[in-house]
Design an enzyme around this catalytic site. Structure first.
Site, PDB file in Angstrom:
ATOM      1  N   CYS A   1      17.939  13.142 -78.636  1.00 50.45           N
ATOM      2  CA  CYS A   1      16.152  13.052 -78.098  1.00 50.45           C
ATOM      3  C   CYS A   1      14.872  13.757 -78.740  1.00 50.45           C
ATOM      4  O   CYS A   1      13.984  13.313 -78.718  1.00 50.45           O
ATOM      5  CB  CYS A   1      16.021  13.462 -76.541  1.00 50.45           C
ATOM      6  SG  CYS A   1      17.062  12.201 -75.629  1.00 50.45           S
TER       7      CYS A   1
ATOM      8  N   LYS B   1       8.276  11.204 -69.956  1.00 46.53           N
ATOM      9  CA  LYS B   1       9.743  12.083 -70.375  1.00 46.53           C
ATOM     10  C   LYS B   1       9.880  12.217 -71.877  1.00 46.53           C
ATOM     11  O   LYS B   1      10.791  13.268 -72.690  1.00 46.53           O
ATOM     12  CB  LYS B   1      10.864  10.397 -70.148  1.00 46.53           C
ATOM     13  CG  LYS B   1      12.096  10.713 -71.410  1.00 46.53           C
ATOM     14  CD  LYS B   1      12.968  11.840 -70.493  1.00 46.53           C
ATOM     15  CE  LYS B   1      13.683  11.606 -71.829  1.00 46.53           C
ATOM     16  NZ  LYS B   1      15.758  12.285 -71.208  1.00 46.53           N
TER      17      LYS B   1
ATOM     18  N   GLU C   1      15.845  10.239 -67.527  1.00 47.08           N
ATOM     19  CA  GLU C   1      17.191  10.480 -66.757  1.00 47.08           C
ATOM     20  C   GLU C   1      15.938  12.164 -68.199  1.00 47.08           C
ATOM     21  O   GLU C   1      16.595  12.228 -69.349  1.00 47.08           O
ATOM     22  CB  GLU C   1      18.058  10.042 -68.049  1.00 47.08           C
ATOM     23  CG  GLU C   1      19.351  11.255 -67.928  1.00 47.08           C
ATOM     24  CD  GLU C   1      19.956  11.106 -66.086  1.00 47.08           C
ATOM     25  OE1 GLU C   1      19.373  10.462 -65.102  1.00 47.08           O
ATOM     26  OE2 GLU C   1      19.674  12.524 -65.933  1.00 47.08           O
TER      27      GLU C   1
END
Ligand code: UDX
Ligand code: ADP
Length: 485
Positions: A294, A238, A179
């Site tokens: 993140c 990612k 995501e």
């Protein structure tokens, strides 16, 4: 890069793709909640059940007055439209798994706190427990999708666990579908993503599972934005995307230190550099340091991966991005102390903003936490105000940051205020730590009137009009701007 259409044109799909009718999402957090709520909204023919072990989180998602556990612009509207129709929130994880054709694993993958790789590696315990639960309760074949950010090759471990524990006749196809949404713009990002990345094994079954998931996104995402790659490339992409975004911020922050020392202006430098179409203008805003769940976690993960692969130079390169960020936060709090005549002992500092960026209530790795901890250790009093963050969260974060202090001790030094105006009353200095728009629109004249003099403003977000504030009487210090002409 091949788009999904080209890929399916070029490779025969020998296994027939499953038409997904029921989706289960394990983990009702910042990723799983908004992502699957949007899938439900955009795919009314698919039943989406988001499950979580955390009863109070699920209760909040189900609350009659839509007091959702996450603040995200536009999210409430999405949940209002879909909840109870084809979107459900539940703690019945097993039922959710059993009924689904496709399962998103959206559990947390925090940095390990102890054991091998502590402080760097991702803690995959939650992913493993969720995977084991799928294997234990599934009575039919499933497509299992990694949504959580995981180290490269995690899908292989998931597959081994699923295959070793599956019942007769159950097959599990694993996909990686990281995501890329950013908090604060999650709904916008989900409605119109730059790209949707799906990684699969390049077997007929893997490609077929990939097509099933691509068809779900096909309900609203243009086909040329759905990119299909191998599993390991998807997992690594990612980490790579986050590492490169964070690297841009550390680069501009490193330059901000040079600006302060030379009289250059970081906004002008960023503008000039960003005009080069090869560089581009985004993610070049100097700040008091990046935060969020993140960037730091994923870079440390990459560092750990590089070290495990015996690539110490690569590890050192990425580690420096995080070190620069720590330096930036330290540098900023030191600048506050230096400017306030080298001591803030007994002085009152107003910290405006506690979230790691505007438009979110999330505080993970927020620069404010480090700043307040630094001010506390200089024995200052701190007034903090944030328009979204829950008070209990602020106390939890500050306690975690100063484990040797009791909460009562912390509360003697820190006060949570109901408004920016209240926070600034009788303060010597205002520190802008989060770029909430409302800090630009507060009545700075009234704030000035209520502060001790000389009154200082430290803008860690390049937010306020420094000249306007100087005219009012403030001494203004801005990140990335030197005093020398
Ligand atoms: C990030 C990635 O952007 C997203 O693609 C990924 O899925 C998750 O991690 P997020 O952490 O929600 O998203 O926020 P982001 O907008 O990337 O900001 C991260 C931090 O960097 C914030 O503290 C922000 O204030 C800071 N930042 C961002 C800067 O300091 N300068 C910038 O130019 C941009
Ligand atoms: P993220 O930002 O990655 O979404 P969060 O911490 O916000 O992370 O959300 C992850 C959610 O996953 C939490 O609400 C947690 O309770 C949930 N979770 C973790 N492990 C499991 C599990 N095995 N089964 C169900 N839910 C889980």
């Amino acid at each position: 890069m091949e788009s999904i259409t080209e890929r399916f044109k070029n490779q025969a799909i020998s296994a027939t793709p499953v038409a997904v009718r029921k989706i289960c999402c394990i983990g009702a957090g910042y990723v799983g909640g908004p992502t699957c709520a949007v899938i439900a909204l955009k795919c009314p023919h698919i039943q989406v059940t988001i499950v979580d072990l955390n009863q109070s989180r699920v209760d909040a998602w189900n609350s009659p007055d839509f007091k959702l556990p996450i603040y995200e612009p536009g999210l409430e509207d999405v949940v209002r439209q879909a909840r109870g129709k084809n979107l459900f929130f539940s703690t019945d994880v097993d039922k959710g798994i059993r009924e689904a054709d496709l399962i998103f694993v959206s559990v947390n993958t925090p940095t390990k706190k102890s054991g091998v790789g502590a402080g760097f590696a991702a803690d995959l315990n939650y992913v493993e427990l969720a995977t084991r639960r799928i294997a234990a309760v599934a009575t039919s074949s499933k497509i299992v999708v990694e949504k959580s950010t995981v180290p490269c090759r995690t899908a292989e471990s998931m597959r081994t666990i699923l295959e070793a524990n599956s019942k007769n006749g159950c097959r599990f196809d694993i996909l990686s579908n990281p995501e890329f949404l950013a908090e604060g713009t999650a709904i916008k990002d989900l409605f119109s993503p730059d790209r949707v990345l799906i990684g699969s094994l390049q077997t007929p079954e893997g490609i077929s599972a990939c097509k099933s998931l691509a068809d779900v996104y096909g309900n609203w995402v243009p086909q040329d934005r759905v990119l299909t790659v191998g599993l390991w490339s998807s997992e690594l992409s990612k980490l790579a995307a986050n590492a490169m975004l964070a690297q841009r911020i550390s680069s501009i922050n490193a330059l901000s230190a040079i600006c302060e020392a030379t009289g250059a202006n970081i906004d002008e430098v960023a503008f000039a550099v960003g005009k080069d179409s090869r560089v581009g203008p985004k993610f070049l805003k100097a700040s008091v340091g990046f935060g969020g769940s993140c960037f730091q976690k994923d870079i440390l993960n990459l560092v750990y991966l590089s070290e495990s692969l015996h690539l110490p130079e690569v590890a050192a390169y990425w580690r420096q991005v995080v070190e620069m960020n720590e330096y930036q936060k330290r540098r900023f709090s030191k600048r506050v102390v230096d400017t306030l005549f080298n001591t803030i002992t007994g002085k009152r500092i107003a910290v405006l903003g506690f979230a790691f960026k505007a438009d979110t209530g999330d505080t993970r790795e927020s620069a404010s936490i480090s700043l307040i901890r630094d001010f506390q250790s200089e024995k200052a009093y701190v007034n903090v105000y944030d328009p979204q963050v829950e008070h209990s969260q602020i106390w939890m974060d500050l306690s975690e940051a100063s484990p040797s202090m009791s909460l009562d001790q912390i509360k003697k030094q820190v006060t949570i205020c109901p408004s920016a105006m209240d926070a600034c009353k009788n303060a010597e200095a205002v520190v802008i730590a989060t770029e909430w728009k409302e800090f630009n629109n507060v009545d700075w004249e009234a704030i000035y009137a209520g502060m001790n003099k000389p009154a200082f403003v430290f803008d860690g977000r390049l937010l306020v009009d420094a000249e306007k504030l100087r005219k009012i009487g403030f001494q203004v210090t801005t990140i990335g701007r030197g005093e020398r002409l």
